[in-house]
Design an enzyme around this catalytic site. Structure first.
Site, short mmCIF file in Angstrom:
data_model
loop_
_atom_site.label_atom_id
_atom_site.label_comp_id
_atom_site.label_asym_id
_atom_site.label_seq_id
_atom_site.Cartn_x
_atom_site.Cartn_y
_atom_site.Cartn_z
N PHE A 167 0.81 -1.22 0.00
CA PHE A 167 0.00 0.00 0.00
C PHE A 167 0.84 1.27 0.00
CE2 PHE A 167 0.86 -0.09 4.57
CZ PHE A 167 0.99 1.27 4.87
N LYS A 191 -1.16 -6.93 -9.34
CA LYS A 191 -2.13 -7.05 -8.24
C LYS A 191 -1.72 -6.00 -7.21
CE LYS A 191 -3.03 -8.27 -4.54
NZ LYS A 191 -3.43 -7.27 -3.52
N GLU A 194 -4.97 -3.67 -1.99
CA GLU A 194 -6.40 -3.39 -1.95
C GLU A 194 -6.72 -2.14 -1.12
OE1 GLU A 194 -4.64 -5.75 -0.67
OE2 GLU A 194 -5.61 -6.87 0.94
N SER A 244 5.31 -7.01 3.33
CA SER A 244 5.89 -7.34 4.64
C SER A 244 6.67 -8.65 4.57
CB SER A 244 4.77 -7.44 5.67
OG SER A 244 3.84 -8.41 5.24
N CYS A 299 9.44 1.87 3.40
CA CYS A 299 10.33 0.76 3.73
C CYS A 299 11.76 1.26 3.96
CB CYS A 299 10.32 -0.27 2.62
SG CYS A 299 10.97 0.38 1.09
N GLU A 399 9.05 -4.21 13.16
CA GLU A 399 8.85 -3.15 12.16
C GLU A 399 7.52 -2.47 12.51
OE1 GLU A 399 7.73 -4.13 8.10
OE2 GLU A 399 8.78 -2.35 7.37
#
Ligand code: NAD
Length: 514
Positions: A167, A191, A194, A244, A299, A399
């Site tokens: 995301f 993909k 969402e 992740s 990240c 994290e």
């Protein structure tokens, strides 16, 4: 208007109107899908549902893969000139529409518009890199390796490539892969996350306008069902994943077990080491920018500040001063930092503040007390600073992926290095110092994939490769640059002889060169 949606006071950029349900993009056109499964998409600054996204069924994923597989036959043989023309046209279109893309990102992710524009610009750099594909695909040629025999190497596309993205960079992360895959002659099924799916639809339209044939770029929205189907579908030959660490590991193990090449980039815990001789104003600016930009949902965000004594008190004071100047609010207004992506994520991040205090850390700035320029229903958490964090605390080991910066005080360079190297992640790191010898030692000794020297977020240019070490990347290829081109192509070596066939003759021995 979607029920329950609140309007904020006018800002510098108006909130985009709520959308109809997001669609897939298959075979060069929107595809509504028939699935009954959907997920809500939020506007995080309003804390309200903005639209909904369909979650693809196995059958819908199969339709996208079938479209990509059918398009591969002709796209792989289209000339480099034609492919490059499409890439250049796409580059122009993304540039023309970057404000629109940025506003879509802000509406669903929450990051401020200027930051979203930066994301699109970094994605464009990969498109520009891919425009040079004719050079990047050049092979080698050796004339006369044996009598009348020449050898040359070529690189060919692999087929249908799946790209599964997180995301936090809905435009940039797909662009790490898609332009290179397409330029190299592959076809793609993306993909996206969402949580912020809409930007990928605008990108699909721009590919179409750029002249990309139908089926070369497809988008299916979805969750684990869609990902699992892509990982097992026999027509999918390569998988590029970013997300992740647990999911990256799963994608790598499942995809490779099914015979695909996989690059799976995972999570991170990035350390910024500050030596006592560093310019402390520069270090404080960098820690604030890299810790709280995009609300820490990067990240490459800095989340552990490792300070070599005796400068920690001084540095913490400077960071605290700077945090007090930050404006948190709706990303469409002139704020520095927006909300977190969902309420659930906001609450999880906030829970680390209590966990840190409970374990003995000192909460210097509590982001829960922040004053916000935005709707009170937004998913807000202000910049937070924890001092005297130690390596066994969850706030250090996990994290967090939010605006929480932890200061770990150490006594020496060696202690700082040992801390970074014993961490399970190895995505990015930075050292702040004026000592060139210390910096040189650090870049040599640190076990991390991307290193900054007085640069807090060392994201490589598109013509280098992006990727971490250890639990931050599963697979052998980093993203973009030479490794990206390699990932999206297969090598082939041709040995040819052109002479009168009567010069042949029977010889069952192993071919020797004469
Ligand atoms: P995520 O792992 O939850 O989701 C990533 C993708 O995997 C999404 O498309 C999602 O739909 C899909 N997914 C989620 N659960 C799944 C499951 N059980 N099975 C199959 N697919 C599943 O990650 P996120 O929350 O979207 O993104 C944040 C994470 O991504 C952070 O850990 C961050 O460090 C990481 N990230 C890493 C990099 C990098 O370059 N290493 C870059 C950006 C983000």
């Amino acid at each position: 208007m979607i029920p329950g949606m609140t309007q904020t006071a006018p800002g510098t950029v108006p909130a985009p109107a709520p959308l109809e349900r997001v669609t897939h993009w298959i075979d060069g056109k929107p595809f509504a899908g028939v699935t009954e499964r959907t997920a809500p998409v939020y506007d995080p600054a309003l804390g309200a549902v903005r639209t909904e996204v369909p979650l693809a069924s196995v059958d819908e994923v199969d339709q996208a893969v079938a479209s990509a597989a059918a398009a591969f036959a002709s796209w792989r043989t289209s000339s480099l000139t034609r492919r490059t023309q499409v890439l250049f046209a796409f580059r122009e279109l993304v540039n023309q529409h970057k404000q629109e893309l940025a506003e879509l990102i802000t509406a669903e992710h929450g990051k401020v518009v200027s930051d979203a524009l930066g994301e699109v610009t970094r994605g464009l750099e990969v498109v520009e890199f891919a425009c040079g594909i004719p050079h990047l695909l050049k092979g080698g040629y050796s004339e006369g390796v044996s009598t009348n025999v020449d050898v040359y190497s070529i690189r060919q596309p692999v087929g249908v490539c799946a790209v599964i993205s997180p995301f936090n960079f809905p435009v940039m992360v797909p662009m790490w892969f898609v332009p290179i895959a397409i330029a190299a002659g592959n076809t793609v099924v993306l993909k996206p996350s969402e949580k912020d799916p809409s930007a990928s639809l605008l990108v699909a339209r721009l590919w179409e306008q750029a002249g990309l044939p139908a089926g070369v770029f497809n988008v299916v929205h979805g969750d684990k069902v869609a990902v699992d189907r892509l990982l097992e579908h026999p027509e999918v030959k390569a998988v590029s994943f970013v997300g992740s660490t647990p999911i990256a590991r799963y994608v790598y193990e499942t995809g490779t077990r099914n015979g695909k090449r996989v690059q799976a980039l995972g999570g991170a815990k990035n350390h910024m080491v500050v030596l006592p001789d560093a310019d402390l104003d520069l270090a404080a600016d960098a820690a604030v920018n890299a810790g709280f930009g995009s609300a820490g949902e990067r990240c490459m965000a800095i989340s552990a500040l490792v300070v070599v004594e005796p400068v920690a008190d001084d540095l913490v004071a400077r960071i605290r001063e700077r945090i007090a100047t930050l404006k948190v609010g709706d990303g469409r207004r002139s704020c520095d930092m927006g909300p977190l992506v969902t309420r659930e994520h906001r609450d999880r991040v906030a829970s680390y503040l209590d966990a840190g205090v409970g374990a003995g850390a000192e909460l210097v700035v509590d982001g829960r007390e922040v004053r916000v320029d935005g709707d009170e229903s937004g998913f807000w958490l202000g910049p937070s600073l924890l001092d005297r964090v130690s390596p066994e605390m969850s706030v250090y080991t996990d994290e967090i992926f939010g605006p929480v910066l932890s200061v770990v005080r150490v006594g020496s360079y060696d202690e700082a290095l040992a801390l970074v190297n014993s961490n399970r992640y190895g995505n990015g790191t930075a050292i702040f110092t004026n000592d060139g010898g210390a910096a040189r030692r650090f870049q040599n000794e640190v076990e991390v994939g991307m290193v900054g020297v007085n640069v807090p977020i060392p994201v490589p240019m598109a013509y280098y490769s992006f990727g971490g070490w250890k639990d931050s990347l599963f697979g052998d290829s980093h993203a973009h640059g030479a490794e990206g081109v390699h990932f999206f192509t297969r090598g082939k070596v041709v040995t040819s002889r052109w002479l009168d066939p009567s010069h042949g003759g029977i010889n069952l021995g192993f071919p020797e060169n004469v």
